[in-house]
Design a protein around this motif. Structure first.
Motif, short mmCIF file in Angstrom:
data_model
loop_
_atom_site.label_atom_id
_atom_site.label_comp_id
_atom_site.label_asym_id
_atom_site.label_seq_id
_atom_site.Cartn_x
_atom_site.Cartn_y
_atom_site.Cartn_z
N MET A 1 0.99 -1.11 -0.02
CA MET A 1 0.14 -0.10 0.01
C MET A 1 0.88 1.27 0.09
SD MET A 1 -3.43 -0.98 2.43
CE MET A 1 -2.51 -1.64 3.81
N ARG A 2 1.97 1.21 0.68
CA ARG A 2 2.81 2.37 0.72
C ARG A 2 3.45 2.83 -0.51
NH1 ARG A 2 6.91 0.97 5.26
NH2 ARG A 2 8.03 2.15 4.08
N VAL A 3 3.63 1.91 -1.70
CA VAL A 3 4.24 2.02 -2.71
C VAL A 3 3.23 2.24 -3.99
CG1 VAL A 3 6.41 1.03 -2.26
CG2 VAL A 3 4.46 -0.40 -3.47
N GLY A 4 1.83 2.05 -3.35
CA GLY A 4 0.82 2.23 -4.11
C GLY A 4 0.44 1.05 -5.11
N MET A 5 1.10 -0.27 -4.85
CA MET A 5 0.82 -1.53 -5.59
C MET A 5 -0.76 -1.82 -5.05
SD MET A 5 2.37 -4.92 -5.16
CE MET A 5 3.94 -4.49 -6.22
N PHE A 6 -1.14 -1.67 -3.82
CA PHE A 6 -2.46 -2.08 -3.47
C PHE A 6 -3.19 -0.82 -3.14
CE2 PHE A 6 -1.05 -6.54 -1.67
CZ PHE A 6 -0.96 -6.89 -3.15
N PRO A 7 -4.49 -1.01 -3.18
CA PRO A 7 -5.34 0.41 -2.75
C PRO A 7 -5.33 0.46 -1.09
CG PRO A 7 -6.66 -1.12 -3.40
CD PRO A 7 -5.29 -1.66 -3.70
N ASP A 8 -5.41 1.81 -0.84
CA ASP A 8 -5.52 1.93 0.80
C ASP A 8 -6.49 1.24 1.61
OD1 ASP A 8 -3.05 3.54 0.76
OD2 ASP A 8 -4.27 5.39 0.60
N GLY A 9 -6.25 0.91 2.78
CA GLY A 9 -7.51 0.24 3.43
C GLY A 9 -6.71 -0.46 4.53
N SER A 10 -7.65 -1.52 5.01
CA SER A 10 -7.33 -2.60 5.99
C SER A 10 -6.22 -3.51 5.44
CB SER A 10 -8.45 -3.15 6.77
OG SER A 10 -7.89 -4.24 7.49
N PRO A 11 -5.12 -3.66 5.94
CA PRO A 11 -4.22 -4.70 5.34
C PRO A 11 -4.75 -6.07 5.55
CG PRO A 11 -3.17 -3.81 7.43
CD PRO A 11 -4.33 -2.99 6.89
N ASP A 12 -5.62 -6.39 6.50
CA ASP A 12 -6.15 -7.74 6.70
C ASP A 12 -7.05 -8.05 5.56
OD1 ASP A 12 -5.04 -7.66 9.18
OD2 ASP A 12 -6.87 -6.93 10.13
N ARG A 13 -7.24 -7.19 4.46
CA ARG A 13 -8.20 -7.65 3.41
C ARG A 13 -7.31 -8.20 2.44
NH1 ARG A 13 -11.33 -2.90 0.18
NH2 ARG A 13 -8.94 -1.93 0.27
N PHE A 14 -5.96 -8.16 2.48
CA PHE A 14 -5.01 -8.63 1.44
C PHE A 14 -4.65 -9.90 2.14
CE2 PHE A 14 -5.31 -4.28 0.78
CZ PHE A 14 -5.49 -4.07 -0.73
N ARG A 15 -5.05 -11.24 1.67
CA ARG A 15 -4.77 -12.54 2.24
C ARG A 15 -3.95 -13.39 1.13
NH1 ARG A 15 -11.00 -12.84 4.00
NH2 ARG A 15 -11.30 -10.99 5.16
#
Length: 200
Positions: free
Chosen positions: A134-148
């Motif tokens: 998320m910090r580099v913009g690869m994933f959209p912002d939000g809860s990191p728990d959504r990325f499994r």
């Protein structure tokens, strides 16, 4: 492999790095998660511009090719560095991933905040820290728990459908609902990709 740098922290005050390695061995190289984390930390420390160019600062030096690089760690067989080429390759990879993700969401007519879970397959995804992505913009912002992370989903899925008729039937029902989006031929891909080539 043992000795591959897989965790990086850069002190914003001094610009100096602390690294973790696989099996806690002497640094001998760097793996995918390590280089992604290094880029995120370099940006946070102000040593990278939004377009991925190095700024002068602690640890930044001229490499053998005359271009700037960052000294990440010293290993038994030489210095472990992050080069300008490394940063550009990270930006290209993260740009393609983010552009594809944004286009898929657009095709589905949903925003990233409406997605309950993102399943990340493959060895890279297993070790990936979603907060770094998320910090580099690869994933959209939000809860990191959504990325499994799910590991080798293709291999596990192939085994499952080979041994289980019920799983095979469930897969066939799922395939009938899947819509394919050809991202490479999508007229909006280039614009999404260009936007995603920058660091936040």
């Amino acid at each position: 492999a043992p000795g591959a740098v897989d965790r990086v922290r850069i002190d914003p005050a001094t610009g100096l790095a602390r690294v973790g390695t696989v099996a806690s061995q002497t640094p001998a190289g760097i793996c995918g998660t390590g280089i992604l984390e290094a880029v995120a930390e370099l940006r946070l420390a102000g040593l990278l511009t939004p377009s991925g160019g190095f700024r002068d600062g602690p640890g930044v030096r001229r490499g053998p090719d005359g271009r700037r690089e960052y000294l990440l760690a010293r290993g038994d067989d030489g210095d472990i560095t992050v080069t300008q080429k490394d940063v550009q390759e990270v930006l290209l990879a993260k740009g393609a991933i983010r552009a594809g993700l944004d286009l898929l969401l657009s095709h589905a007519g949903v925003g990233p905040g409406e997605v309950d879970a993102f399943w990340i397959a493959g060895a890279f995804g297993t070790q990936l820290d979603a907060r770094v992505a998320m910090r580099v913009g690869m994933f959209p912002d939000g809860s990191p728990d959504r990325f499994r992370p799910v590991g080798n989903a293709a291999g596990a899925g192939a085994r499952e459908v080979l041994v289980s008729p019920a799983s095979r039937a469930a897969l066939e029902a799922l395939v009938a609902r899947i819509k394919c989006a050809e991202l490479g031929s999508d007229r909006h891909f280039a614009a999404h990709f260009a936007r995603a080539l920058r660091l936040p």
